[in-house]
Design an enzyme around this catalytic site. Structure first.
Site, mmCIF file in Angstrom:
data_model
loop_
_atom_site.group_PDB
_atom_site.id
_atom_site.type_symbol
_atom_site.label_atom_id
_atom_site.label_comp_id
_atom_site.label_asym_id
_atom_site.label_seq_id
_atom_site.Cartn_x
_atom_site.Cartn_y
_atom_site.Cartn_z
ATOM 1 N N HIS A 1 -21.335 -2.881 -25.754
ATOM 2 C CA HIS A 1 -19.908 -3.190 -25.655
ATOM 3 C C HIS A 1 -19.076 -2.451 -26.686
ATOM 4 C CE1 HIS A 1 -21.392 -6.079 -22.813
ATOM 5 N NE2 HIS A 1 -20.195 -5.957 -22.280
ATOM 6 N N ARG B 1 -11.199 -7.748 -19.498
ATOM 7 C CA ARG B 1 -12.331 -8.416 -20.170
ATOM 8 C C ARG B 1 -11.766 -9.386 -21.207
ATOM 9 N NH1 ARG B 1 -14.936 -2.928 -19.767
ATOM 10 N NH2 ARG B 1 -16.993 -3.248 -18.836
ATOM 11 N N ASN C 1 -22.639 -1.991 -14.466
ATOM 12 C CA ASN C 1 -23.399 -1.846 -15.719
ATOM 13 C C ASN C 1 -24.567 -2.820 -15.729
ATOM 14 O OD1 ASN C 1 -21.268 -0.196 -16.387
ATOM 15 N ND2 ASN C 1 -20.224 -1.769 -17.589
ATOM 16 N N ASP C 2 -24.257 -4.076 -15.425
ATOM 17 C CA ASP C 2 -25.323 -5.073 -15.400
ATOM 18 C C ASP C 2 -26.175 -4.924 -14.147
ATOM 19 O OD1 ASP C 2 -25.360 -6.685 -17.756
ATOM 20 O OD2 ASP C 2 -23.338 -7.334 -17.223
ATOM 21 N N CYS D 1 -16.403 -2.033 -10.749
ATOM 22 C CA CYS D 1 -15.709 -1.939 -12.048
ATOM 23 C C CYS D 1 -16.627 -1.594 -13.204
ATOM 24 C CB CYS D 1 -14.942 -3.221 -12.348
ATOM 25 S SG CYS D 1 -16.018 -4.645 -12.606
ATOM 26 N N GLU E 1 -23.274 -8.879 -10.171
ATOM 27 C CA GLU E 1 -23.941 -8.148 -11.254
ATOM 28 C C GLU E 1 -25.450 -8.336 -11.224
ATOM 29 O OE1 GLU E 1 -21.410 -7.826 -14.936
ATOM 30 O OE2 GLU E 1 -20.988 -9.906 -14.407
ATOM 31 N N ARG F 1 -11.040 -11.569 -15.895
ATOM 32 C CA ARG F 1 -12.403 -12.061 -15.823
ATOM 33 C C ARG F 1 -12.566 -13.126 -16.902
ATOM 34 N NH1 ARG F 1 -17.383 -8.269 -17.194
ATOM 35 N NH2 ARG F 1 -16.684 -8.474 -19.341
HETATM 36 C C1 PEP Z 1 -20.506 -4.621 -15.663
HETATM 37 O O1 PEP Z 1 -21.529 -5.237 -15.965
HETATM 38 O O2 PEP Z 1 -20.504 -3.611 -14.943
HETATM 39 C C2 PEP Z 1 -19.197 -5.067 -16.162
HETATM 40 C C3 PEP Z 1 -18.090 -4.514 -15.753
HETATM 41 O O3 PEP Z 1 -19.218 -6.047 -17.109
HETATM 42 P P1 PEP Z 1 -19.574 -5.780 -18.660
HETATM 43 O O4 PEP Z 1 -19.767 -4.303 -18.837
HETATM 44 O O5 PEP Z 1 -18.440 -6.301 -19.455
HETATM 45 O O6 PEP Z 1 -20.830 -6.543 -18.832
HETATM 46 MG MG MG Z 2 -21.328 -7.220 -16.805
#
Ligand code: PEP
Ligand code: MG
Length: 743
Positions: free
Chosen positions: A361, A468, A626-627, A674, A603, A504
């Site tokens: 992050h 976020r 991402n997740d 996203c 996710e 979110r």
């Molecule tokens: C993701 O997981 O793609 C996402 C947008 O959430 P974060 O990156 O904040 O976990």
């Molecule tokens: Mg995520």
């Protein structure tokens, strides 16, 4: 070890101090030192080898070997007895050097006539600087007292080398912190910046190494140790009740009270060092041990390292750099959490981390700010000093420290080209994003801070696809109040000026640890108690945040999404909480949002196969790539070792995206993407070709993504993907890249 007043080392140090005080330049000073050491230790030879680069040592001064070998004889780390000292970071002491395995004959030095060899590493805090050697004809092993004395001299040499005391001919004689240096790491965020190093945790520089007054140095050390113990005891009191933290601090405390640690430092002072030099000597020794230690011991040695740093700060009065950042600051750190990075604010021009991972992050924050980020720049925190000029090339993942004029001017050309590209993107900012074959793609931006909102107009984003909310929680030292949050969310909506914003709900856990919430010790935090799992268990926080959102909307449309939904029930439960809050607000007579859209982040792979009802119930779905990707490939997004093994354009992952797009199409559920990959032009193009019509990304990516989409025919790209998939390719990237080249 020496305990007598006039030990070998004290005599040597006194002479060394006298030599250092004489006016002499680099090479001459080094020559005098080797002569003095040889005479004091009654050896025929004393030589200093310094590192020319990471792997090569160069003979830089000698008394007793052939003078013509100086700056000629070189060896690699591990090669010969000198190279062995460097590799082991430990002394080699032998009465029969030529008969010792690994001995290497160097004809130019004439050293074969010397039988005894004692070499000690010249190192500072784990950083190898060189090797100091004495040799003699007589076959004898050096005594412990002599080994110790030479080690102390080596330590003073290391400090002196660092302070530039040996500047002279020969590349290896230039002080480390004045040479230019290049660090090759990994790109965390593209872009280029020229700036000034600001060390997050600057190292302490010890300038006074030798003292003639052991009594006062011992008193200084004991006072500092007392103060250290008081502060560690306080830490323990502060942590009382939190058993996990208590355990960690208890281990830490054991070292602070360690008698053997104190005794070793007292002996060092007795040998002629100052209190701070004694601390650093033991710290250097501990770091050398750390390299070969098992993980448990390494953690313990890391505790000792931390305590040593605290002691050094107390003894030298040097602290962490506080106050205002210099103009053009580039943050250099070993690693940094998102909260700490946010505290620096967006005036940073760039960030270079020694560790760090692209999926973390902190990296997302740097990306949101669109500042170049280089990760895994090994060695930079030991090489850089605050105030050093630095060039950060986020595209290549490179940092140039103290660049010369040639590098600087090439870099400035690159900056000019980047500015040109920015002008090109600015020219299409208000153009609708429609592909060459007529598909409209909505481009939104990701945000998390009030300060991100001005980018909405600047980037041409059509709204905020992901806000976020946890970043607000991460930057404070206590949980924000409902009123504060409501004001902030209202300001975000105001700043968006009617463009949609998708909030979110709090997504904490994994690498997002709130400083004021008890950290859970979990074996796999990324798979643990995080995001909606925390929200559903800690209802108070979730309710407070939902109320703040409803109040912020104050009659305007409101869009909320819940993170990390892994099964339908979780979405229904979270939405149930929101609807109950709506009901409550209504009964309190507050104005309700004009419309309320409630979505889910997809996710986890489980949701791509969830019951149809999930897609029917959710007002929209946002793919958190991402997740999703880390769980799909079972590859930790924060672990650089595995993260890059799996291409986003791997056919399996694209098939998963296709599955989600198809499931959403069956129920007419709007779907967006996203995750960070939406901001990468080629990935964005492939997602659009797979049917995604809304992409949310960091603002700086909107220009490049729009640029590629405007010129591309999605049907053709889809065909390229299909063909690659059918021909059994693992990833469609080469095929798509080849197609793009033909255009
Ligand atoms: C993701 O997981 O793609 C996402 C947008 O959430 P974060 O990156 O904040 O976990
Ligand atoms: Mg995520």
């Amino acid at each position: 070890m020496p305990t007598t007043k006039d030990s070998e080392s004290r005599k040597l140090l006194r002479r060394l101090q006298a030599v250092m005080a004489e006016s002499a330049e680099g090479q001459e000073r080094l020559d005098r030192i080797v002569r003095m050491v040889a005479e004091s230790m009654t050896t025929e030879v004393c030589s200093v080898y310094l590192h020319r680069d990471e792997t090569t040592l160069e003979l830089c001064a000698t008394h007793g070997l052939n003078a013509t070998a100086v700056h000629v004889t070189r060896m690699r780390v591990g090669e010969g007895l000198v190279g062995r000292v460097a590799r082991l970071r430990a002394p080699v002491n032998t009465a029969d050097a030529p008969g010792t395995p690994g001995f290497r004959y160097m004809p130019e030095t004439g050293e074969e006539v010397f039988s005894s060899f004692l070499g000690v590493p010249v190192q500072r805090l784990g950083e190898r600087l060189g090797v100091l050697v004495v040799q003699s004809r007589e076959a004898r092993e050096f005594s412990d007292d002599e080994v110790y004395a030479l080690e102390v001299v080596a330590m003073v040499l290391a400090e002196m080398a660092e302070l530039g005391a040996f500047v002279g001919e020969g590349e290896a004689l230039r002080p480390r912190h004045q040479q230019q240096a290049l660090f090759r790491g990994v790109s965390g965020q593209e872009g280029a910046a020229e700036g000034i190093v600001h060390l997050h945790d600057p190292r302490v520089v010890v300038t006074r190494m030798v003292s003639d007054d052991p009594e006062s140095e011992l008193a200084r050390l004991r006072n500092a140790i007392d103060a250290l113990r008081v502060s560690v005891d306080q830490m323990l009191t502060d942590a009382s009740g939190d058993s996990a933290q208590e355990e960690v601090i208890e281990a830490f405390r054991m070292f602070a009270y360690s008698r053997s640690w104190l005794r070793r430092m007292e002996e060092d002072i007795d040998a002629g060092l100052t209190a701070e030099a004694a601390v650093e000597k033991e710290q250097t020794a501990a770091r050398a041990r750390m390299r070969n230690a098992d993980p448990y011991l390494r953690d313990r040695l890391a505790d000792l390292d931390d305590l040593s740093n605290r002691l050094l700060r107390m003894l030298t009065g040097q602290g962490r750099e506080g106050g205002a950042l210099p103009d053009g600051a580039v943050l250099v750190a070993r690693n940094i959490g998102p909260g700490e990075l946010l505290e620096y604010g967006r005036s940073l021009k760039g960030v270079v981390l020694e560790e760090g991972a692209v999926g973390s992050h902190a990296a997302i924050v740097a990306r949101a700010w669109a500042i170049p980020l280089v990760l895994q720049a090994r060695g930079i925190t030991t090489e850089a000093l605050s105030g050093d000029p630095i060039l950060v090339d986020g595209d290549q993942g490179i940092a140039h420290l103290r660049p010369d004029d040639m590098v600087r001017s090439a870099f400035q050309e690159k900056l000019a080209m980047a500015a040109q590209a920015q002008r090109r993107y600015a020219s299409i900012r208000d153009t609708d994003c429609v592909s060459a074959d007529g598909h409209r793609i909505e481009l939104m931006m990701n945000a998390g801070l009030m300060a991100d909102l001005p980018s909405l107009a600047g980037s041409g984003a059509e709204g905020v696809g992901l806000f976020r909310t946890e970043l607000q929680f991460l930057t404070r030292n206590q949980i924000p109040k409902r009123g504060e949050l409501a004001t902030l969310y209202a300001r975000v909506m105001d700043a968006a000026g009617g463009k949609p914003v998708t909030f979110r709900t709090l997504d904490i856990g994994s690498d997002k640890v709130l400083p004021y919430m008890k950290a859970e010790d979990e074996p796999n935090p990324a798979l643990g108690w995080r995001a909606i799992r925390v929200g559903l268990d800690k209802r108070g926080i979730m309710r407070m945040q939902l109320q703040a959102l409803l109040r912020a909307a104050d009659g305007r449309p409101l869009t909320v999404m819940f993170p990390f939904i892994a099964q339908l029930e979780e979405f229904l439960a979270a939405r149930g909480h929101l609807l109950r809050e709506v009901h409550r607000e209504k009964s309190l007579g507050h104005t309700l949002p004009e419309t309320l859209r409630v979505g889910a982040m997809l996710e986890t792979p489980s949701m791509a196969f969830s019951p149809r009802r999930f897609f029917e119930e959710a007002d929209f779905i946002s793919i958190g790539g991402n997740d999703l990707k880390q769980f799909f490939f079972a590859a930790d997004r924060e672990n650089e070792r595995v993260r890059r093994r799996y291409d986003t354009l791997n056919v399996s992952f694209l098939s998963l995206i296709e599955q989600i797009v198809n499931r959403c199409a069956e129920t007419d559920t709007p779907v967006s993407f996203c995750g960070e990959d939406a901001g990468r032009p080629v990935e964005a193009l492939c997602f659009a070709a797979m049917g995604l019509r809304c992409l949310s990304m960091r603002p700086a990516s909107i220009g490049p993504v729009k640029h590629i989409l405007l010129r591309s025919n999605l049907a053709e790209v889809r065909q390229v993907i299909e063909d690659a998939r059918e021909s059994g390719e693992q990833t469609v990237r080469p095929a798509v890249m080849a197609y793009l080249r033909t255009r």
